[in-house]
Design a protein around this motif. Structure first.
Motif, PDB file in Angstrom:
ATOM      1  N   HIS A  27       0.831  -1.202   0.000  1.00  0.00           N
ATOM      2  CA  HIS A  27       0.000   0.000   0.000  1.00  0.00           C
ATOM      3  C   HIS A  27       0.873   1.262   0.000  1.00  0.00           C
ATOM      4  N   ALA A  28       1.903   1.250   0.834  1.00  0.00           N
ATOM      5  CA  ALA A  28       2.817   2.388   0.874  1.00  0.00           C
ATOM      6  C   ALA A  28       3.544   2.552  -0.448  1.00  0.00           C
ATOM      7  N   GLY A  69     -12.406  10.575   0.289  1.00  0.00           N
ATOM      8  CA  GLY A  69     -12.612   9.175  -0.082  1.00  0.00           C
ATOM      9  C   GLY A  69     -13.231   8.379   1.050  1.00  0.00           C
ATOM     10  N   LEU A  70     -12.779   8.635   2.274  1.00  0.00           N
ATOM     11  CA  LEU A  70     -13.361   7.954   3.433  1.00  0.00           C
ATOM     12  C   LEU A  70     -14.825   8.340   3.618  1.00  0.00           C
ATOM     13  N   LEU A  71     -15.160   9.586   3.347  1.00  0.00           N
ATOM     14  CA  LEU A  71     -16.556  10.006   3.425  1.00  0.00           C
ATOM     15  C   LEU A  71     -17.436   9.257   2.433  1.00  0.00           C
ATOM     16  N   ARG A  72     -16.832   8.875   1.303  1.00  0.00           N
ATOM     17  CA  ARG A  72     -17.582   8.144   0.280  1.00  0.00           C
ATOM     18  C   ARG A  72     -17.599   6.642   0.537  1.00  0.00           C
ATOM     19  N   ASP A 126     -10.430   1.864   3.695  1.00  0.00           N
ATOM     20  CA  ASP A 126      -9.482   0.766   3.520  1.00  0.00           C
ATOM     21  C   ASP A 126      -8.092   1.228   3.927  1.00  0.00           C
ATOM     22  N   ARG A 127      -7.168   0.285   3.917  1.00  0.00           N
ATOM     23  CA  ARG A 127      -5.793   0.568   4.325  1.00  0.00           C
ATOM     24  C   ARG A 127      -5.179   1.670   3.461  1.00  0.00           C
ATOM     25  N   LEU A 175     -11.543   8.612  12.149  1.00  0.00           N
ATOM     26  CA  LEU A 175     -11.731   8.418  10.707  1.00  0.00           C
ATOM     27  C   LEU A 175     -13.040   7.717  10.390  1.00  0.00           C
ATOM     28  N   THR A 176     -13.795   7.363  11.403  1.00  0.00           N
ATOM     29  CA  THR A 176     -15.141   6.833  11.196  1.00  0.00           C
ATOM     30  C   THR A 176     -16.204   7.884  11.535  1.00  0.00           C
TER      31      THR A 176
END
Length: 451
Positions: free
Chosen positions: A52-53, A208-211, A215-216, A348-349
């Motif tokens: 991922h990094a 992106g997290l709002l959508r 994920d990692r 982040l949630t």
């Protein structure tokens, strides 16, 4: 020079520099801060075999290349504008400030060379050697920024020359690089760059997290730049305070405008807001001079043609307070996140936090622009403090309105193209396309290798 021509050229020349500098400064931030963030991701990929990094480092390096290309165009435009719009400044003091400009050019080409090597080094260079290609990129970005800030520090506090009877008889251009105010201005800008890039990049992944893309990949993409931004936000108030503490000696009229102080007084209040704002007794002296009984200069101490005009005073005052207010809000957001994370709470949630993180990106950009308004507008009417006024430096050409129109068209087109390219890249990556660059030749083809 014809006075009417100068009056006609001054307004569009100022607007042209405003558009150019205001746009380029955002792109320059990525050249300063982005390589360090990519370095952290790439190093993590090597040490922990984190795919991922690694993928994020590849993607960010391609984004960096796009922004570097656009920044090269805007930076070139700016370099031409210095001579075309302000010929008297460059004609009179070009020998004094020429060395920093030349070194900035060398840093720019160094950054371009190693960025190209890094981009095409994926899978073609040993991992650790490839990682180290980011070091000269980062150093070049820092050196280039320092050189430009050296010129701006010179404009705020001219040095590096001897003037006899109005004539420059000796030039010490290296003294400009060692101007006592350059380091503090650079530190302030360097931290601002990490805040802008850190909060902007984190905002993308917060969106992106709002959508629902929890994920990692998105969490790592948020956490790394947000960490950089938070550290910079913590240190920035101290750097800004040290820099502001020099204004009384170098630019007292600017300090008076920032404080919106009409008369010189001790135990000066801090005015929150405009003329009808709230006054906090003594706090103005404490913040700007470091003591409750210290004197804060008033605007009436300066001749009308040696300080910002009344409308500009209000602009400088509001810009400074807006910059400080936004910066403190960003600092609070960073502290809340890391404190909550330490206590085991996953923000982040939480949609309220993600929305705040999304807004933090443009908020950091606004704070940056407000800071430059304070720096440049607060120096008015001087282009070089105490030596040359802006009206004395401007071109006498009657084509500046036309060049301003052309510039606006170019920048709108360039901005639109940048957004289209970045959105297209993001869409392909979300669809699963790898971020690898195509090789310029097939390594198994010896003829291709020779070409």
């Amino acid at each position: 020079m014809n006075g009417s021509l100068l009056a006609d050229a001054l307004l569009p020349a100022r607007w042209q520099m405003t558009v150019s500098l205001g746009s380029h400064i955002i792109l320059a931030c990525f050249g300063v801060a982005f390589p360090a963030m990519i370095f952290v991701l790439h190093r993590r990929a090597i040490r922990h075999d984190d795919h991922h990094a690694r993928e994020l480092a590849k993607r960010w390096s391609k984004v960096a290349a796009v922004l570097f290309a656009v920044g090269a165009v805007s930076g070139t435009i700016l370099s031409f504008e210095m001579g075309m719009l302000w010929p008297e400044l460059m004609r009179t003091y070009g020998d004094v400030i020429g060395v920093p400009f030349a070194l900035e050019g060398i840093a720019f080409f160094t950054e371009a060379i190693f960025l190209g090597i890094y981009l095409y080094g994926w899978g073609r260079l040993p991992d650790r050697l490839h990682l180290m290609m980011l070091v000269p990129i980062a150093i070049a970005g820092v050196v280039g920024t320092y050189c430009i800030l050296a010129v701006n520090a010179w404009m705020n506090r001219p040095n590096g020359m001897t003037i006899v009877d109005g004539e420059i008889v000796a030039v010490q251009p290296w003294d400009v690089l060692l101007n006592g105010r350059t380091f503090l201005q650079f530190l302030h800008m360097w931290l601002a760059a990490f805040m802008v890039v850190g909060f902007l990049v984190a905002a993308v992944y917060a969106a992106g997290l709002l959508r629902g893309r929890d994920d990692r990949h998105h969490r790592l993409g948020f956490t790394v730049p947000f960490a950089f931004a938070t550290v910079a936000a913590v240190v920035q108030p101290f750097a800004g305070h040290l820099l502001g503490g020099r204004l009384y000696e170098d630019q007292p009229a600017k300090l008076a405008a920032i404080e919106m102080a009409v008369e010189t007084e001790t135990r000066a209040p801090l005015v929150v807001g405009g003329i009808l704002g709230i006054e906090i007794p003594g706090l103005g002296s404490l913040i700007s001079r470091g003591g409750l009984d210290r004197e804060v200069p008033g605007l009436n101490d300066f001749a009308a043609d040696e300080r910002p005009k009344d409308g500009l005073v209000t602009l400088v005052h509001w810009a400074f307070q807006g910059m400080v207010g936004i910066s403190l809000a960003l600092l609070a957001l960073g502290i809340v996140y890391w404190w909550s994370r330490r206590r085991g709470r996953d923000l982040l949630t939480r949609r309220w936090f993600l929305w705040a993180a999304v807004l933090a990106g443009p908020g950091a950009v606004v704070a940056l622009e407000l800071g430059w308004i304070v720096t440049e507008v607060g120096r008015q009417p001087w282009i070089a403090q105490g030596l040359m006024r802006v009206a004395e430096a401007v071109t006498d050409s009657d084509l500046v309105w036309a060049t301003l129109g052309v510039l606006l068209v170019v920048y709108v087109a360039m901005g639109w193209a940048t957004v289209v390219v970045l959105r297209s890249m993001a869409a392909r990556w979300r669809a699963g396309e790898p971020a690898d660059l195509p090789t310029p030749y097939d390594s198994s083809d010896r003829t291709g290798a020779l070409l």
